[in-house]
Write a protein that holds these residues in place. Sequence first.
Motif, PDB file in Angstrom:
ATOM      1  N   ARG A 286       2.597   1.498  -3.363  1.00 50.11           N
ATOM      2  CA  ARG A 286       1.694   2.004  -4.478  1.00 50.11           C
ATOM      3  C   ARG A 286       1.237   3.738  -4.056  1.00 50.11           C
ATOM      4  NH1 ARG A 286      -2.199  -1.932  -2.995  1.00 50.11           N
ATOM      5  NH2 ARG A 286      -0.748  -3.285  -3.836  1.00 50.11           N
ATOM      6  N   GLU A 287       1.180   4.249  -3.139  1.00 52.93           N
ATOM      7  CA  GLU A 287       0.981   5.669  -2.585  1.00 52.93           C
ATOM      8  C   GLU A 287       2.271   6.338  -3.130  1.00 52.93           C
ATOM      9  OE1 GLU A 287      -0.073   5.854   1.448  1.00 52.93           O
ATOM     10  OE2 GLU A 287      -1.837   4.827   1.164  1.00 52.93           O
ATOM     11  N   LYS A 288       3.250   5.948  -2.764  1.00 48.36           N
ATOM     12  CA  LYS A 288       4.510   6.500  -3.092  1.00 48.36           C
ATOM     13  C   LYS A 288       4.728   6.609  -4.531  1.00 48.36           C
ATOM     14  CE  LYS A 288       7.846   6.199   0.732  1.00 48.36           C
ATOM     15  NZ  LYS A 288       8.155   7.780   0.796  1.00 48.36           N
TER      16      LYS A 288
ATOM     17  N   ARG B  59       0.852  -1.128   0.025  1.00 51.55           N
ATOM     18  CA  ARG B  59      -0.146   0.037  -0.030  1.00 51.55           C
ATOM     19  C   ARG B  59       0.946   1.196   0.082  1.00 51.55           C
ATOM     20  NH1 ARG B  59      -3.422  -1.944   3.567  1.00 51.55           N
ATOM     21  NH2 ARG B  59      -2.458  -1.105   5.241  1.00 51.55           N
ATOM     22  N   ILE B  60       1.953   1.347   0.777  1.00 47.78           N
ATOM     23  CA  ILE B  60       2.716   2.391   1.121  1.00 47.78           C
ATOM     24  C   ILE B  60       3.412   2.637  -0.568  1.00 47.78           C
ATOM     25  CG2 ILE B  60       5.047   3.294   2.240  1.00 47.78           C
ATOM     26  CD1 ILE B  60       4.156   1.861   4.644  1.00 47.78           C
TER      27      ILE B  60
ATOM     28  N   ASP C 133       2.281   6.572  -7.235  1.00 50.97           N
ATOM     29  CA  ASP C 133       1.337   7.365  -7.622  1.00 50.97           C
ATOM     30  C   ASP C 133       1.672   8.642  -7.456  1.00 50.97           C
ATOM     31  OD1 ASP C 133      -0.248   5.391  -8.435  1.00 50.97           O
ATOM     32  OD2 ASP C 133      -1.612   5.399  -6.860  1.00 50.97           O
ATOM     33  N   LYS C 134       1.836   9.192  -5.986  1.00 53.75           N
ATOM     34  CA  LYS C 134       2.408  10.496  -5.905  1.00 53.75           C
ATOM     35  C   LYS C 134       3.448  10.993  -6.789  1.00 53.75           C
ATOM     36  CE  LYS C 134       4.577  12.286  -1.979  1.00 53.75           C
ATOM     37  NZ  LYS C 134       5.531  11.455  -1.694  1.00 53.75           N
ATOM     38  N   ASP C 135       4.505  10.132  -6.862  1.00 51.86           N
ATOM     39  CA  ASP C 135       5.585  10.674  -7.588  1.00 51.86           C
ATOM     40  C   ASP C 135       5.326  10.898  -9.277  1.00 51.86           C
ATOM     41  OD1 ASP C 135       7.407  10.452  -5.714  1.00 51.86           O
ATOM     42  OD2 ASP C 135       7.813   8.481  -5.956  1.00 51.86           O
TER      43      ASP C 135
END
Length: 257
Positions: free
Chosen positions: A245-247, A242-243, A249-251
């Motif tokens: 994936r978030e990172k 999850r972490i 996406d954010k990038d």
Amino acid sequence: MISIQALTFHYQRPIFENFDLQIETGETWAILGPSGCGKSTLLALLAGLKLPTGGAIQINGQRLTRPRPQTGLILQDYGLLPWATVHENVELGLKLRSFYGADGIHAPRSVIAVKETDSWLERLGLTSLAHHYPAQLSGGQRQRTAIARTLVLQPDLLLMDEPFSSLDAPTRASLQTLTLELAAEQGLTLILVTHAIEEAALLGSKILLLNEPPNRTASILPNPGAALPGHRESPAYQALCRILREKMDKDRVTATF
Ligand code: ADP
Ligand code: MG
């Protein structure tokens, strides 16, 4: 130990700038990032196939200026010789080494026995396929042949570039497990490139996350559970995915706008 010091590497545009990273002997790393972020470039630099534009890479205190014979490299498309059998493909590295020597220059006095080839074929479950040609093998069998061919040379560092991405899911899972087993068994430092979040979280005890170039600082996520049995089903694995994936996406969002 691998020490990347102020690494700068440019094609037409900078891919790495003043990039530092330390990798300890025996560690298992996954290099994760979106397509085009510089994963394969970093692997080629670690293999000594490309040289830094600036800074340096040291392996065991020695500056890397050309490929080391003790570094194994495995790519997505296996690199098997189509005209040679499984046995001949695995034996090839040994034959080349007996010609050029372990340092790549001086031939050794003794030639390593064919026994080595046979024992690696057995370890990788290839004995019954020894006289087959690559075209007669499945993708998983080809990749196992490529792994046997590399490990027969007893590398201390194994670099893998998206080695399982063209395999079906069950074959991929079994080769992922086998790779971790072999790395532990042989005491290898393993660095595996992937664009798949799940694969990085499954295999890398440390995960290096690369972003849109230029990469300036190493973003490292520890994943100590990767070496433990049952990791794939653990809450820690799910949380890390999850972490990541978030990172990622954010990038991508910050890189796009
Ligand atoms: P990844 O493996 O993460 O997908 P690469 O390391 O292959 O990315 O490539 C990083 C960037 O460098 C990409 O933008 C790619 O287009 C560029 N690149 C790769 N190889 C070359 C090359 N030989 N010449 C010029 N640009 C290249
Ligand atoms: Mg690549």
